[in-house]
Design an enzyme around this catalytic site. Sequence first.
Site, PDB file in Angstrom:
ATOM      1  N   HIS A  44      -2.198  -9.524 -17.115  1.00 60.97           N
ATOM      2  CA  HIS A  44      -3.575  -9.367 -17.595  1.00 60.97           C
ATOM      3  C   HIS A  44      -3.999  -7.894 -17.527  1.00 60.97           C
ATOM      4  O   HIS A  44      -4.607  -7.361 -18.462  1.00 60.97           O
ATOM      5  CB  HIS A  44      -4.497 -10.233 -16.737  1.00 60.97           C
ATOM      6  CG  HIS A  44      -5.908 -10.311 -17.217  1.00 60.97           C
ATOM      7  ND1 HIS A  44      -6.246 -10.795 -18.456  1.00 60.97           N
ATOM      8  CD2 HIS A  44      -7.090  -9.971 -16.607  1.00 60.97           C
ATOM      9  CE1 HIS A  44      -7.566 -10.752 -18.604  1.00 60.97           C
ATOM     10  NE2 HIS A  44      -8.096 -10.249 -17.505  1.00 60.97           N
ATOM     11  N   HIS A  65       2.378   1.796  -3.428  1.00 62.23           N
ATOM     12  CA  HIS A  65       1.385   2.317  -4.376  1.00 62.23           C
ATOM     13  C   HIS A  65       1.152   3.811  -4.156  1.00 62.23           C
ATOM     14  O   HIS A  65       1.075   4.588  -5.117  1.00 62.23           O
ATOM     15  CB  HIS A  65       0.075   1.547  -4.210  1.00 62.23           C
ATOM     16  CG  HIS A  65      -1.004   1.991  -5.149  1.00 62.23           C
ATOM     17  ND1 HIS A  65      -0.810   2.074  -6.512  1.00 62.23           N
ATOM     18  CD2 HIS A  65      -2.296   2.398  -4.919  1.00 62.23           C
ATOM     19  CE1 HIS A  65      -1.930   2.500  -7.089  1.00 62.23           C
ATOM     20  NE2 HIS A  65      -2.830   2.714  -6.148  1.00 62.23           N
ATOM     21  N   GLU A  83       0.831  -1.213   0.000  1.00 61.27           N
ATOM     22  CA  GLU A  83       0.000   0.000   0.000  1.00 61.27           C
ATOM     23  C   GLU A  83       0.866   1.265   0.000  1.00 61.27           C
ATOM     24  O   GLU A  83       0.582   2.222  -0.734  1.00 61.27           O
ATOM     25  CB  GLU A  83      -0.925  -0.018   1.225  1.00 61.27           C
ATOM     26  CG  GLU A  83      -1.749   1.242   1.427  1.00 61.27           C
ATOM     27  CD  GLU A  83      -2.767   1.497   0.339  1.00 61.27           C
ATOM     28  OE1 GLU A  83      -3.289   2.625   0.285  1.00 61.27           O
ATOM     29  OE2 GLU A  83      -3.041   0.577  -0.462  1.00 61.27           O
ATOM     30  N   HIS A 142     -18.127 -11.274 -17.124  1.00 56.89           N
ATOM     31  CA  HIS A 142     -16.881 -10.678 -17.620  1.00 56.89           C
ATOM     32  C   HIS A 142     -16.312 -11.488 -18.779  1.00 56.89           C
ATOM     33  O   HIS A 142     -15.849 -10.916 -19.778  1.00 56.89           O
ATOM     34  CB  HIS A 142     -15.861 -10.594 -16.482  1.00 56.89           C
ATOM     35  CG  HIS A 142     -14.518 -10.111 -16.929  1.00 56.89           C
ATOM     36  ND1 HIS A 142     -14.319  -8.860 -17.486  1.00 56.89           N
ATOM     37  CD2 HIS A 142     -13.288 -10.710 -16.921  1.00 56.89           C
ATOM     38  CE1 HIS A 142     -13.039  -8.709 -17.800  1.00 56.89           C
ATOM     39  NE2 HIS A 142     -12.400  -9.812 -17.473  1.00 56.89           N
ATOM     40  N   HIS A 161     -12.566   3.079  -9.753  1.00 53.26           N
ATOM     41  CA  HIS A 161     -11.237   3.639  -9.494  1.00 53.26           C
ATOM     42  C   HIS A 161     -10.242   3.218 -10.575  1.00 53.26           C
ATOM     43  O   HIS A 161      -9.479   4.043 -11.089  1.00 53.26           O
ATOM     44  CB  HIS A 161     -10.771   3.165  -8.112  1.00 53.26           C
ATOM     45  CG  HIS A 161      -9.440   3.703  -7.690  1.00 53.26           C
ATOM     46  ND1 HIS A 161      -9.129   5.043  -7.693  1.00 53.26           N
ATOM     47  CD2 HIS A 161      -8.318   3.077  -7.238  1.00 53.26           C
ATOM     48  CE1 HIS A 161      -7.892   5.222  -7.266  1.00 53.26           C
ATOM     49  NE2 HIS A 161      -7.377   4.040  -6.998  1.00 53.26           N
TER      50      HIS A 161
END
Length: 309
Positions: free
Chosen positions: A278, A61, A58, A216, A123
Amino acid sequence: MTKKLKILSVISTICMIPLLLGGALVTKTGSADGCGNSWPLCEGQFLPTKISFEMFIELSHRGVTGVVGILIVYLTYLVWKELRHNKEVVFLAFSALSLMILQALIGAAAVVWGQSDFALATHFGISLVCFAAVFLLMLQLFEIDKKLHTEDIHINKTHRIEIYAISFYTMCVVYSGALVRHTDSNLACRDWPLCVNNSSFGISDYNFYQWVQMGHRLAAGILFIWTVILTIRMVKHYKNSKVFYWSWLITLGLITLQVLFGALIIFTSLNLAIALFHALFITCYFGMLSFFMHLSFRAKRREKYSNQS
């Protein structure tokens, strides 16, 4: 100064990649609460003394987001200072800056107050559009001296509409993929391409997570087929334009890799490296679609001016 702008735009575009992948990594590793509900500090401290794995992810990031944010602010300032007469460049620069601020605020809100899975999926979508804006800004800066040879590409109205449509649809597919991550539906279906290959569809028996996963897959499958068909048409129609020709072939390659690595996520039981690739391929794919949209807007504008004269 133009050279400095080009270099800075390249650095900003490259740095957007680890920003996007970092967000995916935070989700994949369950590190969103690594710093508790404290932002911009971590557990109320600038640098905690005891750093867990989740906290490190975290913090990393957030650090990358801060660096990229500073780069985009500086890039926008230089664009306004040196190229304010170029409306396209100024628009892209301020779009990138606005989207960067927006996605950072959504990320902060998710930490402090928490958000639903559907809001969190947004987001990543906003971050993707921000990447597209920075990527297009870089291309636009390189186009100032006509090095990309795109000024003479004429895209007819039908093809422009198809490009806009597939780009919008791609955002919907991206949102569904982000929803898969945020609802922990990655392995809701253990087989591929069906949820359970050795049985009937049995969609009436699907739970919520299986619906998210299979929804999806269906959306991604349609996108792949659409891209194949559109690439064939574009390559045939614009074969005299090397940039457009090769750009569509690259786009087809990216969506093929995207589908392949999506399947590998299931076969490898959510291998982290596979999952990040991906996310990388869909980022690059959307960047290419953004390039085509940019060329389409330009072709429409030239067509309008030509009709007026």
